[in-house]
Structure formats: C-alpha cells, structure tokens
Enzyme design. Structure first.
Site, PDB file in Angstrom:
ATOM      1  CD1 TRP A 102      -1.920  -2.303   1.919  1.00 48.57           C
ATOM      2  CD2 TRP A 102      -2.853  -1.492   0.057  1.00 48.57           C
ATOM      3  NE1 TRP A 102      -2.856  -3.206   1.482  1.00 48.57           N
ATOM      4  CE2 TRP A 102      -3.448  -2.740   0.351  1.00 48.57           C
ATOM      5  CE3 TRP A 102      -3.276  -0.783  -1.068  1.00 48.57           C
ATOM      6  CZ2 TRP A 102      -4.438  -3.299  -0.453  1.00 48.57           C
ATOM      7  CZ3 TRP A 102      -4.270  -1.340  -1.880  1.00 48.57           C
ATOM      8  CH2 TRP A 102      -4.837  -2.584  -1.555  1.00 48.57           C
ATOM      9  CG  ASP A 171      -3.295   3.947   4.392  1.00 50.11           C
ATOM     10  OD1 ASP A 171      -4.319   3.796   5.080  1.00 50.11           O
ATOM     11  OD2 ASP A 171      -3.074   3.322   3.344  1.00 50.11           O
ATOM     12  CE  LYS A 195      -7.890  -2.692   5.264  1.00 56.47           C
ATOM     13  NZ  LYS A 195      -8.139  -3.977   4.619  1.00 56.47           N
TER      14      LYS A 195
END
Length: 359
Positions: A102, A171, A195
């Site tokens: 990511w 992030d 999540k």
C-alpha cells in the site's frame, strides 16, 4: 443462525451488536417511516447521524478543534492521489517510507504529481519489519512524510511514529481505533472504513485545518480537501448508510469502554496467536519480525505448501473464514480487527495447536 468465525482482511467483521441495531431500524429510522438509506442527506434526521459520527470520532480519539474530520468516498486509494494533488505544491518533495504494497501504491500515485523520495524501505527484507528512519535526511523543502501505520499483507505495524518538522501523514486504514494515538503528531490521517470503522464505501480523513488551502485552478472540485471542509462533507451525496454504520461502530467502541479497552483486548487477541507461533518449534513461522508485529494482521507460514492447503481446508470446515494469505505472499493471515471477538481468536489458537499435533 451461527455467525462465521470471520478473519477476513477487509471488508472485515463488524460488531454483531452494530448489525443488530442497524437491522432493528432498517425499515423505520427514528420514526421517519424510512430507512437511513432513503433519507435525504439534507434532512435533519440524517444531519444528526452525520454530525454525530464526526463528534463521536473526535471524542474517542481526543481530536482537537485544530483538525477537520472529513467523510469521503473513493477508499484510501483515492487519498494516494488527493494528498499529493493538494499538498505537493511546486518546489516541494513528498517523502515516503515503504513498508508494503500500500505504501508502494501511494508512492506510485504521488510520482505522477510531483517530486518524491523514498526516505526508508524494508522491501529488501521482504517487508518483514518497520525500517529505521534518519529524520535528518528530510530535506527542508519536504511537503510531508507519508507512512502506512499497519501493513495488512505483511503483518507489520509501527509501534512509535516519526517526528519531524514537516507534516506526518499516515494511512491508518487497518489500525485506526485499535489503540490510543496522539493525533497532534500528525498533519493528516486517513482510513478506509472497511476494517475498523464500518463498511466499505467510506473513507475518513482527519486533517489539520492549516493544511487545507485554496486549490490550484486545475484541480477538479471533487479532489480538493477545501470542497469537503467548506461543505461539512456534504458537497454531494455522501455514502449515508456507511456513515450511519460508522456512527453505530463508534457508539459501540464507547460502550465497550473506549479505545483504551479496545487496545488491551487487541493485545490479548494478538498474544494468543503469536504465542502459538512462537511455541510451535517453527511449525508455524511468523512473517513479521517480533518487534514489528501487527496486532491487527497475524501472518504466518507452515512447513510446506501442502500443509498450508490442508490447514486452510480444515479451517474452513471448522467455520473459520478468511485465513488465506494475500495472493502476493501466500501463507496464512488472521485479521483480528476490533470487532473480532476474543473467543473467536481463542478458538483459532486452539485449532492451530490441534492441527500441529495431528500433523
């Protein structure tokens, strides 16, 4: 109906109490005779949900008034572009720390906008750890320093955060609300909701107000943070039902005792699995180095590909869902986000012990 033992990496488990609450009001929210999904996003009933979610998050994370809380769409992946488009101004450099796929993707998008640098990386070590950073290497013309706080694919997590003179951007898609943090350390925090915050389709951005500026003329309106800040994240129709579920999840966190209680519970869950791995005489091998282990995503391998397939097959028969490792690295992964009950993790730990003995 028996609930699945859900260890999916995302979209992930939601608290059962939240789903029950949403179900109870699905056809008639707040006496309106309509579902939240049917309410006008300009109505008073929806406004209470929208503002309530922002206020509850501010309370749980002790977010000061120096920060805006924006409710956006496009996932964390859109933020890979929005951040440099808004903050990587002429003559500035975006600094990135690579700790997994990511962060690589975030860097890839920033490169399309302006100058970037890789301040540190653990790629050569197969992303098994969080690399050390030499802050003195940050150049004076840095626009920001970007990190990915938890790495779902590789199972690593930042334990402390770097401090520098330029804004720190994180992030936090996979570990927001999982532990206490000092928001004041950051210029911007962003997180896809699917999540720890709610369902997919919603992205939360916590941003210092002094970083929000008038965008350049060429920047599309919908890619400007100023657009959302000026309009309370209501410039266009937001993902109303996802925001409603966010509010319910945040209320659930508060009812459980807040982030402090959630953090202790997450540490307990992670210890159950890491203890099995560490005591297995290398039958289970953790991917992450011990000092970088994630409390959200426990990644591990077995002695062979055949054993891995057998493990996953039998786990599925026992009701465990989502234990396959990411397709890019293989092996196994147990994602144990906030909503995954301790009992489910304990059952997985016992299954892992049983499988080793029978093997």
């Amino acid at each position: 109906m028996t609930r699945a033992l859900n260890f999916n990496a995302g979209p992930a488990a939601l608290p059962e109490a939240v789903l029950q609450e949403a179900q109870k009001h699905l056809l008639n929210f707040n006496g309106t005779g309509m579902s939240v999904m049917e309410l006008s996003h300009r109505s008073k009933d929806y406004e209470e949900v929208h503002v309530g979610a922002q206020q509850q998050l501010r309370k749980l994370l002790a977010i000061s008034e120096k920060y805006e809380i924006l409710l956006l769409q496009g996932g964390a992946s859109l933020q890979f572009s929005m951040i440099p488009l808004n903050l990587l101004t002429k003559g500035k450099i975006g600094h990135y720390v690579l700790t997994g796929s990511w962060s690589e993707k975030a860097l890839k998008e920033a490169k399309k906008v302006g100058p970037t640098s890789i301040l540190a990386s653990s790629k050569e070590d197969q992303y098994r750890s969080i690399p050390s950073i030499k802050i003195e290497q940050l150049e004076g013309d840095g626009a920001y320093l970007h990190i990915t706080s938890n790495n779902t694919i590789y199972g690593t997590e930042w334990k402390t955060y770097p401090s520098s003179s330029i804004p720190l951007i994180a992030d936090m898609s996979s570990d927001i609300l999982s532990k206490r943090i000092n928001v004041d350390q950051f210029g911007l925090i962003y997180a896809g909701a699917q999540k720890n915050l709610g369902p997919s389709g919603l992205t939360v951005v916590i941003m210092k107000k002094d970083l929000i500026s008038t965008p350049p003329d060429h920047l599309p309106t919908m890619l400007s943070y100023e657009t959302y800040s000026k309009n309370q994240s209501l410039y266009n129709t937001p993902p109303t039902f996802a925001i409603y579920l966010l509010k319910l999840v945040l209320d659930w966190v508060e009812s459980e005792g807040g982030v402090e209680v959630i953090e202790k519970r997450n540490q307990e869950k992670a210890k159950l699995l890491y203890d099995v791995i560490d005591k297995s005489d290398s039958f289970y091998s953790g991917h992450a180095k011990p000092d970088s282990r994630s409390n959200m995503n426990v990644t591990f391998t077995l002695p062979s590909e055949e054993k891995t397939k057998e493990f996953l097959h039998l786990a599925q028969e026992k009701g465990f869902v989502g234990l396959n490792g990411h397709r890019s690295v293989g092996g196994c992964r147990a994602s144990i986000y906030n909503a995954v009950p301790v009992d489910h993790v304990a059952q997985l730990a016992e299954f892992m012990k049983w499988f080793q003995v029978r093997s």
